[in-house]
Design a protein around this motif. Structure first.
Motif, PDB file in Angstrom:
ATOM      1  N   MET A 258      43.974  40.412  49.640  1.00 34.71           N
ATOM      2  CA  MET A 258      43.899  41.884  49.675  1.00 34.71           C
ATOM      3  C   MET A 258      44.849  42.467  50.715  1.00 34.71           C
ATOM      4  SD  MET A 258      40.721  40.715  48.820  1.00 34.71           S
ATOM      5  CE  MET A 258      40.121  40.317  50.405  1.00 34.71           C
ATOM      6  N   CYS A 259      45.400  43.637  50.373  1.00 39.16           N
ATOM      7  CA  CYS A 259      46.128  44.401  51.386  1.00 39.16           C
ATOM      8  C   CYS A 259      45.189  45.528  51.788  1.00 39.16           C
ATOM      9  CB  CYS A 259      47.432  44.952  50.809  1.00 39.16           C
ATOM     10  SG  CYS A 259      48.427  45.743  52.078  1.00 39.16           S
ATOM     11  N   MET A 260      44.429  45.281  52.836  1.00 39.55           N
ATOM     12  CA  MET A 260      43.333  46.208  53.142  1.00 39.55           C
ATOM     13  C   MET A 260      42.988  46.141  54.626  1.00 39.55           C
ATOM     14  SD  MET A 260      39.495  46.049  51.609  1.00 39.55           S
ATOM     15  CE  MET A 260      39.738  45.914  49.882  1.00 39.55           C
ATOM     16  N   ASP A 261      42.509  47.237  55.169  1.00 38.24           N
ATOM     17  CA  ASP A 261      41.986  47.217  56.534  1.00 38.24           C
ATOM     18  C   ASP A 261      40.752  46.302  56.541  1.00 38.24           C
ATOM     19  OD1 ASP A 261      40.581  47.761  58.919  1.00 38.24           O
ATOM     20  OD2 ASP A 261      41.464  49.761  59.035  1.00 38.24           O
ATOM     21  N   ALA A 262      40.752  45.332  57.419  1.00 39.76           N
ATOM     22  CA  ALA A 262      39.658  44.349  57.446  1.00 39.76           C
ATOM     23  C   ALA A 262      38.293  45.018  57.596  1.00 39.76           C
ATOM     24  CB  ALA A 262      39.880  43.368  58.587  1.00 39.76           C
ATOM     25  N   ARG A 263      38.280  46.167  58.296  1.00 45.34           N
ATOM     26  CA  ARG A 263      36.993  46.841  58.532  1.00 45.34           C
ATOM     27  C   ARG A 263      36.422  47.465  57.262  1.00 45.34           C
ATOM     28  NH1 ARG A 263      39.592  49.991  63.441  1.00 45.34           N
ATOM     29  NH2 ARG A 263      41.222  49.912  61.879  1.00 45.34           N
ATOM     30  N   GLU A 264      37.266  47.514  56.210  1.00 47.08           N
ATOM     31  CA  GLU A 264      36.811  48.086  54.934  1.00 47.08           C
ATOM     32  C   GLU A 264      36.248  47.034  53.982  1.00 47.08           C
ATOM     33  OE1 GLU A 264      36.788  51.410  54.328  1.00 47.08           O
ATOM     34  OE2 GLU A 264      37.419  51.550  56.425  1.00 47.08           O
ATOM     35  N   TRP A 265      36.447  45.773  54.299  1.00 46.33           N
ATOM     36  CA  TRP A 265      35.978  44.722  53.389  1.00 46.33           C
ATOM     37  C   TRP A 265      34.482  44.842  53.103  1.00 46.33           C
ATOM     38  CZ3 TRP A 265      38.098  39.057  53.695  1.00 46.33           C
ATOM     39  CH2 TRP A 265      39.500  39.078  53.657  1.00 46.33           C
ATOM     40  N   ARG A 266      33.732  45.293  54.126  1.00 45.54           N
ATOM     41  CA  ARG A 266      32.272  45.340  53.970  1.00 45.54           C
ATOM     42  C   ARG A 266      31.834  46.349  52.906  1.00 45.54           C
ATOM     43  NH1 ARG A 266      30.437  49.272  58.690  1.00 45.54           N
ATOM     44  NH2 ARG A 266      32.376  50.431  58.789  1.00 45.54           N
ATOM     45  N   ARG A 267      32.765  47.205  52.452  1.00 46.66           N
ATOM     46  CA  ARG A 267      32.398  48.189  51.427  1.00 46.66           C
ATOM     47  C   ARG A 267      32.462  47.583  50.022  1.00 46.66           C
ATOM     48  NH1 ARG A 267      31.920  52.107  54.805  1.00 46.66           N
ATOM     49  NH2 ARG A 267      33.531  52.460  56.361  1.00 46.66           N
ATOM     50  N   ASP A 268      33.020  46.380  49.919  1.00 47.34           N
ATOM     51  CA  ASP A 268      33.127  45.728  48.610  1.00 47.34           C
ATOM     52  C   ASP A 268      32.059  44.643  48.506  1.00 47.34           C
ATOM     53  OD1 ASP A 268      33.847  44.090  46.437  1.00 47.34           O
ATOM     54  OD2 ASP A 268      35.970  44.609  46.659  1.00 47.34           O
ATOM     55  N   LYS A 269      31.204  44.759  47.500  1.00 49.95           N
ATOM     56  CA  LYS A 269      30.065  43.841  47.340  1.00 49.95           C
ATOM     57  C   LYS A 269      30.493  42.375  47.274  1.00 49.95           C
ATOM     58  CE  LYS A 269      25.823  45.810  45.835  1.00 49.95           C
ATOM     59  NZ  LYS A 269      26.013  47.256  45.614  1.00 49.95           N
ATOM     60  N   LYS A 270      31.693  42.168  46.724  1.00 47.29           N
ATOM     61  CA  LYS A 270      32.157  40.782  46.565  1.00 47.29           C
ATOM     62  C   LYS A 270      32.251  40.074  47.925  1.00 47.29           C
ATOM     63  CE  LYS A 270      35.381  37.705  44.514  1.00 47.29           C
ATOM     64  NZ  LYS A 270      36.340  37.360  43.567  1.00 47.29           N
ATOM     65  N   PHE A 271      32.528  40.861  48.952  1.00 44.10           N
ATOM     66  CA  PHE A 271      32.779  40.236  50.252  1.00 44.10           C
ATOM     67  C   PHE A 271      31.590  40.263  51.201  1.00 44.10           C
ATOM     68  CE2 PHE A 271      36.976  42.081  48.914  1.00 44.10           C
ATOM     69  CZ  PHE A 271      37.429  40.887  48.365  1.00 44.10           C
ATOM     70  N   THR A 272      30.612  41.116  50.931  1.00 45.51           N
ATOM     71  CA  THR A 272      29.484  41.186  51.866  1.00 45.51           C
ATOM     72  C   THR A 272      28.561  39.979  51.673  1.00 45.51           C
ATOM     73  OG1 THR A 272      28.369  42.606  50.304  1.00 45.51           O
ATOM     74  CG2 THR A 272      29.424  43.693  52.155  1.00 45.51           C
TER      75      THR A 272
END
Ligand SMILES: C[S@@+](CC[C@H](N)C(=O)[O-])C[C@H]1O[C@@H](n2cnc3c(N)ncnc32)[C@H](O)[C@@H]1O
Length: 363
Positions: free
Chosen positions: A260-274
């Protein structure tokens, strides 16, 4: 040895002529002769003195000690070398075939001479770049190419680390070989975790850069259940994608992976990663501690998990940093915590570079 004798102001022009025609003896510098003129060492096959190509400039036989030349700086004009003696670069960094050198202001005007001497002497260097420091949130080096073999000015290169090839571009994405031992440590810790859990693990590397931590983990057969990797720098993500693809091609087992090209702090908003990660790598040394809380939701619950992070902290604050991380972990429902904050190396007079390693169970 035969030398072409030219006025000092014309040296650069004649050096180019000799190099273009392959008439310059490489490995020998320009010398100053009586009257301040310059002597350029000529290869045996260079045209004779009466050839019109020399525009009437004389040839002179001067004896040279060929074997004395060991260092690139031996190739610099001796008078010039003496004049700026303390300012010539004493070290440089090789990233693949890209040589990066920091130049003092006093010798910046001689960057072409430095680069030419380096290319002549250091056969593993393809391109010589000036290092202007690290900039911005992506921690990318500001480097300016000076001279390249065969006119190839690309800074894209490949390095080999812990037995794996990694494609990098030091002008576009962060990379440092200094943490290679830490990356070996990741593999040991990951295997320990997989052994404890008795199953393959999910690894998240949200500040992956070009992904140097991942090839060794992927290469450990059966270790990985899934790899989630990302970075905020789009240029880093392109290289990361290629590096992961090449590691996957070489591995002979299948696992889930996502880049992903994404701010790491935003990962928690995606169910796949939580609540999915067993091993989390946090390599954003200036901000690791501030980001940690936003990353805890990624960790798998009710099972042993591991966070390995790297940070730069004030030496005198080390105990306080450890306490505050422990507090944050507890606030986010971690128990059975085993947390160490260990100095790896000095960073500045008062700051140190540390490894944070935390084993815990999140509820
Ligand atoms: C110190 S580098 C580490 C890179 C890599 N892990 C390594 O060891 O080579 C930090 C990386 O984090 C990226 N970065 C900075 N802020 C970020 C953020 N908020 N989210 C994700 N990546 C970020 C930078 O682009 C950089 O590649």
């Amino acid at each position: 040895m035969r030398h072409l004798i030219v006025p000092s102001v014309d040296t650069q022009h004649w050096l180019e002529v000799l190099k273009t025609n392959n008439w310059l003896v490489s490995g020998l510098g320009v010398i100053t002769v009586e009257g301040g003129e310059k002597g350029l060492p000529l290869a045996e096959h260079a045209p004779q003195e009466d050839n019109l190509i020399w525009s009437g400039f004389a040839h002179q036989t001067i004896s040279r000690e060929v074997n004395k030349i060991k260092h690139w700086s031996d190739l610099l004009d001796r008078d010039l070398y003496q004049e700026f003696d303390q300012y010539w670069p004493r070290s440089y960094e090789m990233i693949g075939d890209v040589l990066i050198v920091r130049l003092e202001d006093e010798v910046k005007q001689y960057q072409n001479e430095i680069a030419r001497a380096m290319l002549d002497r250091i056969s593993s260097a393809r391109i010589i770049c000036a290092d202007n420091g690290v900039t911005g949130e992506f921690r990318v080096r500001d480097i300016s190419p000076i001279l390249a073999r065969d006119g190839n000015f690309s800074t894209l290169t490949t390095i080999r680390e812990n037995g794996h090839n990694i494609i990098i571009d030091p002008a576009k994405a962060y990379f440092s070989s200094r943490l290679s031992t830490e990356r070996e440590g990741n593999v040991i810790a990951a295997k320990e975790l997989a052994n404890l859990l008795n199953r393959p693990i999910t690894i998240s590397d949200p500040y992956a850069g070009v992904g140097p931590a991942l090839p060794s983990l992927i290469a450990a057969e059966g270790l990985v259940e899934a790899i989630f990797a990302g970075d905020l720098n789009p240029d880093a993500v392109k290289l990361l994608t290629d590096n992961i693809a090449s590691s996957i091609n070489k591995s002979n087992y299948a696992f889930d992976n996502q880049v992903m090209c994404m701010d790491a702090r935003e990962w928690r908003r995606d169910k796949k990663f939580t609540e999915s990660t067993d091993l989390l790598l946090v390599n954003l040394p200036h901000d690791t501690i501030e980001h940690l809380e936003d990353l805890f939701p990624l960790m798998r619950k009710e099972t042993k998990s591991l966070i390995r992070g790297w940070a730069i902290v004030e030496r005198q604050n080390l105990a306080r940093v450890r306490e505050s991380i422990e507090k944050q972990l507890i606030q986010h429902g971690a128990r059975a915590i085993s947390l160490t904050c260990k100095e790896i190396k000095g960073f500045s007079a008062s700051k140190i570079f540390i490894r944070i390693e935390s084993w815990q169970i999140f509820s």
